[in-house]
Design a protein around this motif. Structure first.
Motif, short mmCIF file in Angstrom:
data_model
loop_
_atom_site.label_atom_id
_atom_site.label_comp_id
_atom_site.label_asym_id
_atom_site.label_seq_id
_atom_site.Cartn_x
_atom_site.Cartn_y
_atom_site.Cartn_z
N HIS A 140 0.79 -1.27 -0.04
CA HIS A 140 0.16 0.03 0.07
C HIS A 140 0.90 1.48 -0.08
O HIS A 140 0.24 2.38 0.11
CB HIS A 140 -0.98 -0.06 1.29
N THR A 141 2.14 1.18 0.19
CA THR A 141 3.09 2.43 -0.02
C THR A 141 3.26 2.65 -1.58
O THR A 141 3.84 3.60 -1.94
CB THR A 141 4.51 2.15 0.84
N LEU A 142 2.90 1.98 -2.29
CA LEU A 142 3.06 2.18 -3.90
C LEU A 142 2.14 3.30 -4.47
O LEU A 142 0.63 2.97 -4.10
CB LEU A 142 2.93 0.86 -4.51
N ARG A 143 2.41 4.27 -5.16
CA ARG A 143 1.51 5.20 -5.94
C ARG A 143 1.57 4.45 -7.28
O ARG A 143 2.43 4.58 -8.02
CB ARG A 143 2.28 6.44 -5.94
N MET A 144 0.47 3.72 -7.68
CA MET A 144 0.50 2.88 -9.01
C MET A 144 0.04 3.67 -9.99
O MET A 144 -0.97 4.19 -10.02
CB MET A 144 -0.32 1.57 -8.72
N SER A 145 0.60 3.58 -11.27
CA SER A 145 0.52 4.03 -12.63
C SER A 145 0.30 2.75 -13.36
O SER A 145 0.96 1.98 -13.18
CB SER A 145 1.04 5.27 -12.86
N ALA A 146 -0.54 2.88 -14.48
CA ALA A 146 -0.75 1.88 -15.46
C ALA A 146 -0.83 2.67 -17.01
O ALA A 146 -1.60 3.43 -16.90
CB ALA A 146 -1.59 0.84 -15.17
N ILE A 147 -0.17 2.09 -17.92
CA ILE A 147 -0.40 2.63 -19.18
C ILE A 147 -0.76 1.72 -20.13
O ILE A 147 -0.21 0.41 -20.03
CB ILE A 147 0.93 3.10 -19.62
N ASP A 148 -1.59 1.84 -21.05
CA ASP A 148 -1.82 0.73 -22.32
C ASP A 148 -2.16 1.62 -23.46
O ASP A 148 -2.86 2.65 -23.30
CB ASP A 148 -2.91 -0.15 -21.95
N ILE A 149 -1.78 0.96 -24.69
CA ILE A 149 -2.19 1.89 -25.89
C ILE A 149 -3.38 1.60 -26.41
O ILE A 149 -3.93 2.37 -27.24
CB ILE A 149 -1.13 1.39 -27.06
N SER A 150 -4.09 0.47 -25.75
CA SER A 150 -5.43 0.33 -26.29
C SER A 150 -6.50 0.83 -25.12
O SER A 150 -6.33 0.20 -23.98
CB SER A 150 -5.69 -1.25 -26.21
N GLN A 151 -7.67 1.47 -25.75
CA GLN A 151 -8.68 2.20 -24.74
C GLN A 151 -9.41 0.85 -24.29
O GLN A 151 -9.68 0.81 -23.17
CB GLN A 151 -9.32 3.13 -25.29
N LYS A 152 -9.70 -0.06 -25.30
CA LYS A 152 -10.20 -1.19 -24.69
C LYS A 152 -9.77 -2.22 -23.72
O LYS A 152 -10.28 -2.60 -22.65
CB LYS A 152 -10.61 -2.08 -25.85
N SER A 153 -8.22 -2.21 -23.76
CA SER A 153 -7.58 -2.83 -22.68
C SER A 153 -7.81 -2.26 -21.26
O SER A 153 -7.94 -2.70 -20.24
CB SER A 153 -6.26 -2.94 -23.00
N LEU A 154 -7.57 -0.84 -21.47
CA LEU A 154 -7.62 0.00 -20.34
C LEU A 154 -9.05 -0.23 -19.67
O LEU A 154 -9.21 -0.18 -18.33
CB LEU A 154 -7.47 1.53 -20.67
N LEU A 155 -10.16 -0.31 -20.43
CA LEU A 155 -11.38 -0.43 -19.76
C LEU A 155 -11.41 -1.85 -18.75
O LEU A 155 -12.06 -1.76 -17.85
CB LEU A 155 -12.65 -0.62 -20.80
N VAL A 156 -10.70 -2.91 -19.26
CA VAL A 156 -10.85 -4.02 -18.60
C VAL A 156 -9.92 -3.87 -17.37
O VAL A 156 -10.51 -4.29 -16.16
CB VAL A 156 -10.23 -5.28 -19.36
#
Length: 290
Positions: A140-156
């Motif tokens: 829980h000390t992590l400030r997490m980000s996530a990147i993807d090139i696909s909008q549909k993948s990001l929705l999942v």
């Protein structure tokens, strides 16, 4: 027509074996169509199966056995690090080997940033969000980000984060470009990028090559295209003391390690072999120059 659950399970297991598939998939599909836990299933083996569940099971059995559709796409979920993640055809199905990458990242963060109250981590090419969500929930000390090139993948990935209660900042974009444009720096970059060489795609099982998203599999002629691109972008987003963690294809460990060593001469680079004895993860621990 009325069959008891145990009769259907026995027949379905035999049907799959006859078609060269794993018998245990019959149980997974049955649990899905009956909407039961495993304990409930075994308590109800002598009850009759509903017509709806039976017909749904038959349809999925044929899709899996004859059309090679992955069972995870049929039931819409896969287990990863003890949690159930939603998956569909827009995202790669999380693999058990990737759990080792997550474990390695967690251990290195604990050792490398022992007194840091907040560690900025980005998961690049997040897909289902399995890596990002797991890291966020395990530490829980992590400030997490996530990147993807696909909008549909990001929705999942966003839906998985919501369902499992993980706080993650999601970015739409190519590799590390969103962070570069936002002038954001991070402590840790983790990625399981596409790494299968183009010519090797033909050698994969139909379950993978015919159904999982090609964009999440192929990494150029030698499989190393994305790692080369990372080398140009990593110096623009990493803090002076940082960690890079990659999953790689079998036989690629040394090549990726050399790329990292050339880009970060002061880094301690480590190739780690998985439970099957294959080079699977490459880590770089980067110290600021003296």
């Amino acid at each position: 027509m009325s069959y008891k659950i145990y009769e259907v399970l026995h027949w379905a297991s035999s049907f799959l074996e006859e078609h060269g598939k794993e018998a245990r998939v019959a149980e997974l599909l049955l649990l899905h169509h009956l909407q039961m836990t495993r304990a409930q299933l075994f308590a109800c083996l002598r009850e009759k199966i509903s017509e709806k569940a039976y017909q749904g099971l038959i349809e999925d059995l044929h899709q899996h056995a004859k059309e090679h559709t992955p069972v995870q796409y049929l039931i819409g979920a896969e287990e990863f690090y003890g949690r159930s993640f939603l998956v569909n055809r827009e995202v790669l199905i999380p693999r058990p080997e990737t759990e080792e990458l997550v474990e390695g990242v967690l251990k290195r963060i604990q050792r490398f940033f022992p007194n840091q109250t907040a560690v900025d981590v980005v998961d690049v090419g997040t897909g289902s969000g399995a890596i990002a969500v797991t890291l966020a929930l395990e530490n829980h000390t992590l400030r997490m980000s996530a990147i993807d090139i696909s909008q549909k993948s990001l929705l999942v990935a966003q839906e998985n984060a919501r369902r499992l209660g993980a706080e993650i900042e999601f970015w739409l974009g190519d590799l590390l470009q969103p962070l570069i444009q936002a002038k954001r720096k991070v402590d840790v970059v983790v990625s399981n990028p596409p790494y299968i060489p183009e010519l090797d795609i033909a050698l994969l099982s139909p379950i993978v090559k015919d159904h999982e998203p090609r964009k999440a599999l192929v990494g150029g002629k030698d499989g190393l295209d994305f790692y080369r691109r990372f080398m140009a972008e990593l110096p623009l987003v990493l803090k002076s003391r940082s960690i890079v963690a990659f999953e790689v294809g079998a036989g690629q460990g040394e090549a990726v390690a050399q790329l990292l060593q050339r880009t970060f001469p002061q880094a301690a680079v480590d190739v780690v072999f998985d439970i099957n004895g294959k080079d699977r993860n490459v880590y770089a621990e980067i110290e600021p120059p003296l």
